[in-house]
Design a protein around this motif. Structure first.
Motif, short mmCIF file in Angstrom:
data_model
loop_
_atom_site.label_atom_id
_atom_site.label_comp_id
_atom_site.label_asym_id
_atom_site.label_seq_id
_atom_site.Cartn_x
_atom_site.Cartn_y
_atom_site.Cartn_z
N LEU A 186 23.11 15.51 76.61
CA LEU A 186 22.90 16.65 76.08
C LEU A 186 21.59 16.48 75.20
CD1 LEU A 186 26.19 18.04 74.51
CD2 LEU A 186 24.85 18.81 76.48
N TYR A 187 21.47 15.14 74.66
CA TYR A 187 20.24 14.92 73.87
C TYR A 187 18.98 15.09 75.07
CZ TYR A 187 16.56 12.08 71.51
OH TYR A 187 15.46 11.51 71.18
N VAL A 191 12.08 27.78 81.50
CA VAL A 191 13.42 28.49 81.04
C VAL A 191 14.39 28.86 82.29
CG1 VAL A 191 14.55 30.37 80.01
CG2 VAL A 191 12.56 29.34 78.84
N PHE A 222 18.57 16.82 77.65
CA PHE A 222 18.43 18.18 77.94
C PHE A 222 17.88 18.93 76.80
CE2 PHE A 222 20.54 22.44 79.14
CZ PHE A 222 19.76 22.54 80.21
N ALA A 223 18.38 18.79 75.73
CA ALA A 223 17.90 19.30 74.46
C ALA A 223 16.34 18.83 74.43
CB ALA A 223 18.67 18.87 73.09
N VAL A 277 20.35 22.95 69.45
CA VAL A 277 19.09 22.78 69.80
C VAL A 277 18.92 23.30 70.93
CG1 VAL A 277 17.13 20.99 70.57
CG2 VAL A 277 18.64 20.61 68.59
N ILE A 278 19.72 23.23 72.08
CA ILE A 278 19.83 23.48 73.53
C ILE A 278 19.77 25.00 73.41
CG2 ILE A 278 20.98 23.69 75.79
CD1 ILE A 278 21.81 20.89 75.23
N VAL A 322 9.05 23.37 76.27
CA VAL A 322 8.41 24.60 76.74
C VAL A 322 7.59 24.92 75.35
CG1 VAL A 322 10.23 25.95 75.68
CG2 VAL A 322 8.83 26.93 77.37
N GLU A 336 15.55 25.66 83.89
CA GLU A 336 16.59 24.87 82.87
C GLU A 336 18.15 25.27 83.06
OE1 GLU A 336 15.51 25.32 78.77
OE2 GLU A 336 14.41 23.50 79.67
N VAL A 357 17.10 26.78 69.97
CA VAL A 357 15.78 26.35 69.89
C VAL A 357 15.16 26.55 71.39
CG1 VAL A 357 14.22 24.44 69.27
CG2 VAL A 357 16.41 24.71 67.97
N GLY A 358 16.25 25.91 72.15
CA GLY A 358 15.57 26.15 73.74
C GLY A 358 15.55 27.23 74.42
N THR A 367 33.24 15.99 70.63
CA THR A 367 33.22 16.73 71.86
C THR A 367 34.45 17.16 72.33
OG1 THR A 367 31.36 15.65 72.17
CG2 THR A 367 31.86 17.18 73.81
N GLU A 424 27.68 15.63 66.47
CA GLU A 424 26.60 15.62 67.34
C GLU A 424 26.54 16.56 68.31
OE1 GLU A 424 28.61 12.85 66.88
OE2 GLU A 424 29.44 12.46 69.15
N PHE A 425 27.66 17.05 68.89
CA PHE A 425 27.89 18.01 69.73
C PHE A 425 27.22 19.23 69.73
CE2 PHE A 425 30.24 21.38 72.34
CZ PHE A 425 29.64 21.06 73.62
N VAL A 483 12.94 30.75 72.11
CA VAL A 483 11.82 31.19 73.09
C VAL A 483 11.68 32.64 73.49
CG1 VAL A 483 11.01 30.62 75.42
CG2 VAL A 483 12.25 28.71 74.15
N SER A 521 14.41 20.81 76.87
CA SER A 521 14.37 22.20 76.78
C SER A 521 13.31 22.44 75.50
CB SER A 521 15.68 22.95 76.31
OG SER A 521 15.89 22.58 75.11
N LEU A 522 12.96 21.60 74.72
CA LEU A 522 11.76 21.86 73.62
C LEU A 522 10.66 21.61 74.18
CD1 LEU A 522 13.30 19.86 70.77
CD2 LEU A 522 13.34 22.18 70.96
N MET A 544 23.52 19.26 69.19
CA MET A 544 22.74 19.35 70.46
C MET A 544 22.72 20.63 71.10
SD MET A 544 21.20 16.55 70.97
CE MET A 544 21.51 15.25 69.80
N VAL A 546 26.22 11.81 73.00
CA VAL A 546 25.94 12.84 73.59
C VAL A 546 24.58 12.84 74.34
CG1 VAL A 546 27.12 14.64 72.51
CG2 VAL A 546 24.99 13.77 71.41
#
Lengths: 338, 204
Positions: A118-119, A155, A121-122, B59-60, A128, A158, B63-64, B136, B52-53, B68, A125-126, B56, A115
């Motif tokens: 995605l990693y 944000v 992107f994650a 987190v996105i 911020v 993103e 958390v992201g 995934t 793992e999907f 926020v 996104s952190l 992630m 992934v």
């Protein structure tokens, strides 16, 4: 004991060596990227730029680093000290850990995970949080306003970046960054997905708070934005993190749209050149464009920035996701259809 | 295996500790930061499980994006800490009773919980072996075929919630001049500047 070293010690040593092999060149590149920025902007404004320290001023970044190292770290008396000190560390760490999944050549990557995109992107996104935490912990007006602006901006952009990534993923059929690059063997994605390439690059500018979207640090209104209160090494960490993030965005754009380490044409003079050279050339070009944009464009007004993100890029990228998916399904070109 | 166990206890320990700190932190912003730490470590646990999907996405999305907004709201609100803690003693008994009931229910549920062997065979869609497809793909195959209607319904519910929130908070204020970018761009010099032929010695 022997067994313990064989099972854990040697793999650990290999991983550490790999990390150092990425980290050291990266840190040096980041330092010289700041030098390159000053030189490029100087050239655009018909000045000379740094030229005193070392030949052509090449030792300027080192002089700056030493200067920052010897300065006093000022802690504002009303600041929330733990969060205040943690924010720059977080920013810098995040800018570094993202490089773990960037393949600079086929197989030259620390962690070739399923992934990967995605990693990335994650992690981006952190980013911020470093901004919000520093702005809040400083306990001061300008950093707080700067942090709010910056967080809203990051944000917003993103979202459209996510859709751009989805478009690429649809065309590849895998989240793995190596697969994404190898899927561009016949044609780089910047050609069939040109509008998405442009959207992604502009979003990358906004995501890293660069001109023309550098409102969070708009000097004329907000002093220095979210790192107004930071000095010496804490400031240096923010600075290095920001530039590492810019290089990361260039690397991401290269991997997603410019074919990573692949040569432009798979014919004789081009494929003699090793892949890493192509990768570095592409990243270097995009990094130059970042500086070029800064030297050329004026700053956006804040509401126009939001308008561009939500009312232009978001609908456009959404439309392209649907259009790409529809095209691939209609012409039966969906990759990995099972 | 030792490494995995160490990683598990590290992630699990930090998750639990930060979850506790969410409740006990004096400063609400610190609470939210600990909440983010808990989310992040939960994502680490998902990675250890091989999902793992989901890790992630956690987190996105959480958390992201979600956290926020949390942090934004908590930072912007001017919370009076003293007023918040005033009712602590008087409300404590009710809180303890509710907590006690919840823990008894949980214990009853977990104590009587057994996974029967046929239950795994009774899963509607068999899980494909991990070495054939990534998780995934496996998720996608189930989500977009068998559970497509439920998936779409969940999406519609979220959309409705969003529309509802906008409708509730949106207000039109009269008398505000807005910038219409299309008008500005469409405007040429012909609309704004005109060349007048001024007769000599008589003015305009």
């Amino acid at each position: 004991m022997q067994e313990l070293i064989m099972t854990y010690g040697i793999p650990l040593a290999i991983i550490v060596a790999k990390i150092l092999a990425i980290m050291l060149p990266l840190t040096i590149t980041v330092a010289f990227y700041t030098y390159a920025e000053r030189k490029v902007i100087a050239a655009a404004q018909m000045r000379r730029g740094p030229n005193v320290v070392g030949p052509f001023g090449l030792l300027q970044p080192i002089a700056d680093a030493v200067k920052l190292l010897f300065k006093e770290t000022i802690l504002p008396s009303k600041a929330n000290i733990i969060v205040f000190l943690f924010a720059p560390i977080l920013t810098f760490t995040l800018a570094m850990v993202a490089w773990a999944v960037i393949p600079v050549n086929e197989g030259w990557v620390i962690a070739d995970i399923n992934v990967g995109i995605l990693y990335l992107f994650a992690i981006s996104s952190l980013g911020v949080y470093g901004v919000i935490m520093s702005g809040w912990a400083s306990n001061s007006k300008y950093p707080f306003l700067g942090a709010l602006r910056s967080a809203a901006q990051m944000v917003s952009y993103e979202v459209s970046m996510g859709f751009v990534i989805v478009t690429v993923i649809i065309c590849v059929g895998s989240f793995n960054l190596t697969d994404i690059v190898l899927a561009q063997k016949s044609v780089w994605f910047c050609i069939p997905l040109l509008p998405m390439f442009v959207v992604f690059f502009i979003s990358a500018l906004a995501e890293t708070n660069r001109t023309p979207f550098d409102l969070p640090e708009g000097e004329s209104e907000l002093v220095g934005g979210y790192f107004t209160e930071y000095s010496s090494m804490t400031f240096a960490l923010f600075f290095l993190g920001e530039y590492a993030n810019m290089l990361l965005m260039c690397a991401m754009t290269t991997l997603l749209f410019l074919g990573g380490w692949l040569p432009p044409l798979d014919i004789a003079p081009f494929n003699w050149v090793p892949g890493i050279v192509w990768f570095l050339l592409k990243v270097g070009f995009l990094a130059f464009v970042f500086l070029w944009v800064r030297a050329t464009l004026p700053r956006y007004r804040y509401d126009q920035l939001m308008r561009l993100g939500w009312k232009v890029f978001l609908p456009l990228s959404l439309f392209w996701v649907v259009a790409t998916a529809g095209f691939l399904v209609y012409f039966d070109m969906v990759p990995n259809a099972g | 295996m030792i490494l995995q166990a160490i990683a598990f206890y590290l992630f699990a320990g930090v998750t639990v500790a930060s979850a506790v700190m969410v409740v006990f932190a004096r400063n609400p912003v610190h609470s939210v930061l600990f909440l983010i730490l808990a989310f992040f470590n939960a994502a680490g646990l998902f990675v250890l499980l091989g999902a793992e999907f989901i890790a992630m996405i956690l987190v996105i999305v959480y958390v992201g994006a979600v956290a926020v907004l949390f942090l934004f709201v908590v930072m912007m609100l001017n919370i009076d800490f003293k007023a918040m803690r005033e009712g602590f003693v008087s409300n404590a008994p009710i809180g303890v009773i509710i907590g006690f009931i919840l823990i008894v229910e949980l214990l009853l549920l977990v104590g009587g919980w057994t996974i029967q062997a046929p239950a795994i065979g009774a899963i509607a869609t068999p899980i494909p072996p991990i070495n054939e497809v990534t998780n995934t793909e496996a998720l996608g195959h189930v989500l977009y075929t068998k559970y497509i209607y439920l998936f779409q319904a969940a999406g519609m519910i979220l959309l409705l919630a969003m529309v509802g929130a906008i409708v509730l908070t949106h207000r039109t204020r009269p008398g505000i001049k807005r910038q219409v970018i299309a008008d500005q761009i469409a405007k040429g010099h012909m609309d704004t500047v005109s060349v007048q032929k001024v007769p000599s010695r008589s003015g305009v």
